[in-house]
Design an enzyme around this catalytic site. Structure first.
Site, PDB file in Angstrom:
ATOM      1  N   LYS A   1      36.866  45.176  42.194  1.00 27.41           N
ATOM      2  CA  LYS A   1      37.742  44.634  41.145  1.00 27.41           C
ATOM      3  C   LYS A   1      39.116  45.297  41.219  1.00 27.41           C
ATOM      4  CE  LYS A   1      33.825  43.469  38.208  1.00 27.41           C
ATOM      5  NZ  LYS A   1      33.046  43.614  36.985  1.00 27.41           N
TER       6      LYS A   1
ATOM      7  N   GLN B   1      31.459  47.842  32.735  1.00 22.01           N
ATOM      8  CA  GLN B   1      30.548  47.421  33.811  1.00 22.01           C
ATOM      9  C   GLN B   1      29.097  47.543  33.354  1.00 22.01           C
ATOM     10  OE1 GLN B   1      31.602  45.995  36.613  1.00 22.01           O
ATOM     11  NE2 GLN B   1      29.527  45.660  37.321  1.00 22.01           N
TER      12      GLN B   1
ATOM     13  N   ASP C   1      35.715  39.905  30.020  1.00 17.07           N
ATOM     14  CA  ASP C   1      34.418  39.391  30.482  1.00 17.07           C
ATOM     15  C   ASP C   1      33.896  38.247  29.619  1.00 17.07           C
ATOM     16  OD1 ASP C   1      33.179  40.402  32.743  1.00 17.07           O
ATOM     17  OD2 ASP C   1      32.493  42.232  31.756  1.00 17.07           O
TER      18      ASP C   1
HETATM   19  N1  LIG Z   1      30.726  43.731  32.837  1.00 21.63           N
HETATM   20  C1  LIG Z   1      30.078  43.056  33.784  1.00 21.63           C
HETATM   21  N2  LIG Z   1      29.065  43.621  34.452  1.00 21.63           N
HETATM   22  C2  LIG Z   1      28.425  42.907  35.406  1.00 21.63           C
HETATM   23  C3  LIG Z   1      28.845  41.592  35.741  1.00 21.63           C
HETATM   24  C4  LIG Z   1      29.911  41.025  35.017  1.00 21.63           C
HETATM   25  O1  LIG Z   1      30.309  39.860  35.232  1.00 21.63           O
HETATM   26  N3  LIG Z   1      30.518  41.793  34.059  1.00 21.63           N
HETATM   27  N4  LIG Z   1      28.237  40.918  36.802  1.00 21.63           N
HETATM   28  C5  LIG Z   1      27.373  41.636  37.717  1.00 21.63           C
HETATM   29  C6  LIG Z   1      28.050  42.356  38.847  1.00 21.63           C
HETATM   30  N5  LIG Z   1      29.354  41.862  39.290  1.00 21.63           N
HETATM   31  C7  LIG Z   1      30.414  42.007  38.475  1.00 21.63           C
HETATM   32  O2  LIG Z   1      30.646  42.989  37.855  1.00 21.63           O
HETATM   33  C8  LIG Z   1      29.577  41.501  40.645  1.00 21.63           C
HETATM   34  C9  LIG Z   1      28.549  41.211  41.501  1.00 21.63           C
HETATM   35  C10 LIG Z   1      28.802  40.930  42.848  1.00 21.63           C
HETATM   36  C11 LIG Z   1      30.093  40.936  43.334  1.00 21.63           C
HETATM   37  C12 LIG Z   1      30.420  40.723  44.763  1.00 21.63           C
HETATM   38  O3  LIG Z   1      31.583  40.636  45.101  1.00 21.63           O
HETATM   39  N6  LIG Z   1      29.428  40.651  45.630  1.00 21.63           N
HETATM   40  C13 LIG Z   1      29.670  40.581  47.066  1.00 21.63           C
HETATM   41  C14 LIG Z   1      28.749  41.565  47.778  1.00 21.63           C
HETATM   42  C15 LIG Z   1      28.984  42.947  47.242  1.00 21.63           C
HETATM   43  C16 LIG Z   1      28.409  44.062  48.062  1.00 21.63           C
HETATM   44  O4  LIG Z   1      28.427  44.006  49.273  1.00 21.63           O
HETATM   45  O5  LIG Z   1      28.023  45.034  47.431  1.00 21.63           O
HETATM   46  C17 LIG Z   1      29.399  39.188  47.572  1.00 21.63           C
HETATM   47  O6  LIG Z   1      28.660  38.442  46.911  1.00 21.63           O
HETATM   48  O7  LIG Z   1      29.928  38.846  48.625  1.00 21.63           O
HETATM   49  C18 LIG Z   1      31.124  41.201  42.467  1.00 21.63           C
HETATM   50  C19 LIG Z   1      30.874  41.488  41.140  1.00 21.63           C
HETATM   51  C20 LIG Z   1      26.580  42.697  36.958  1.00 21.63           C
HETATM   52  N7  LIG Z   1      27.391  43.454  36.087  1.00 21.63           N
END
Ligand SMILES: Nc1nc2c(c(=O)[nH]1)N[C@@H](CN(C=O)c1ccc(C(=O)N[C@@H](CCC(=O)O)C(=O)O)cc1)CN2
Length: 294
Positions: free
Chosen positions: A54, A98, A121
């Site tokens: 982020k 988070q 969020d």
């Molecule tokens: N406050 C919040 N917490 C969480 C949220 C949210 O929307 N708000 N969602 C999830 C986690 N999440 C955001 O925070 C999130 C998950 C995945 C990715 C991402 O970019 N994934 C990549 C792979 C990442 C890696 O290699 O580790 C992908 O899909 O290509 C971004 C954000 C739970 N918590």
């Protein structure tokens, strides 16, 4: 053997970020510099990786970032004080806490303390309530990203049957609300841990969204030929990242995401979009006041 067309969240997110960079520049020229705050508690490697992503995105589009990190032992009062700090910080346009928070923390109490006008969020009860009422408010990032991803890949939504597997706060529940708004008018089956024969619900659907956090849960025989399948949940193993959808689903599905590069990058792009929209609303409010005074 057919192979499903790839739903490419990385590409769409990159396009969205390029557009956001232009809007951030315009805000800067008008005297407003948006800033995203994050509060990260504990050492969960996934959460650290998401928050780092982020902040990288912010740097890419010119949004300032403010980072608060607390140990896993942080008390409820310390986390609430961090929320209060960002509520009062004028350089912070909006922020997120988070999730998940450590088990000793009352997550709902923390979310309720976020200033709803800074809720990047869209998870504050006021903003979730506005989502139910259809009043404009910041929208939860993953569901917003999913709907945008479907639109960008010409997947119809209105009148379609969706099977959403998993009903957590950040994905399943708000996605169900968003898909059933009058602007979408989809038919949604929201499956939870007690749902009987999830496979049958999935097979009866045009679009499957797998957000259960169970590796390779959705199998090829859960998918009706040509259906769209989105993988949201991620399981980290020593062999790497596994999504909620078995990759062999690609012989049946019409369109699908991979375990990565699909919904994840869209979640991050939508967080930036929420921040830019809040800043643009602040600019519009400022211009309205100036207009009224002149
Ligand atoms: N406050 C919040 N917490 C969480 C949220 C949210 O929307 N708000 N969602 C999830 C986690 N999440 C955001 O925070 C999130 C998950 C995945 C990715 C991402 O970019 N994934 C990549 C792979 C990442 C890696 O290699 O580790 C992908 O899909 O290509 C971004 C954000 C739970 N918590």
């Amino acid at each position: 053997m057919t192979t499903a067309a790839k739903i490419d969240g990385k590409r769409v997110a990159a396009e969205l970020k390029a557009e956001l960079a232009v809007r951030v520049k315009a805000l800067h020229e008008a005297g407003i510099d948006p800033g995203l705050g994050t509060i990260l508690v504990g050492d969960d490697p996934g959460s650290h990786s998401y928050v780092a992503g982020k902040h990288r995105d912010c740097a890419e589009v010119g949004i300032a970032s403010i980072r608060i990190e607390l140990p896993a032992s942080a008390t409820q009062a310390e986390i609430e004080a961090a929320v209060q700090q960002l509520n009062e910080d004028p350089s912070c346009t909006g922020f997120i806490v988070q999730l998940p928070l450590p088990p000793h923390v009352d997550t709902h109490r923390v979310l309720e303390l976020i200033d709803p006008d800074k809720d990047a969020d869209g998870l504050h009860p006021t903003n979730l309530g506005k989502l139910v009422l259809g009043t404009p408010a910041p929208l939860p990032c993953t569901p917003r990203g999913i709907i945008e991803l479907l639109r960008q890949h010409d997947v119809p939504i209105t009148g379609q049957r969706f099977c959403v597997i998993g009903c957590g706060l950040t994905v399943g529940r708000p996605l169900g609300l968003m898909l059933t708004r009058p602007t979408e008018h989809a038919t949604v089956t929201l499956c939870n841990i007690e749902t009987r024969d999830v496979a049958a619900h999935a097979r009866a659907s045009d679009v499957i969204v797998a957000a259960a956090g169970v590796a390779h849960l959705v199998k090829p025989d859960w998918v009706s030929p040509g259906a769209t399948v989105l993988s949201v949940g991620i399981t980290r193993t020593i062999e790497g990242i596994l999504g909620d959808v078995d990759p062999n689903v690609d012989v049946v599905a019409g369109k699908m995401t991979g375990a990565t590069g699909g919904v994840g990058p869209m979640t991050r792009a939508m967080l930036l979009t929420n921040i830019v929209e809040i800043a643009e609303q602040q600019l519009a409010a400022r211009e309205a006041i100036v207009g009224a005074l002149t």
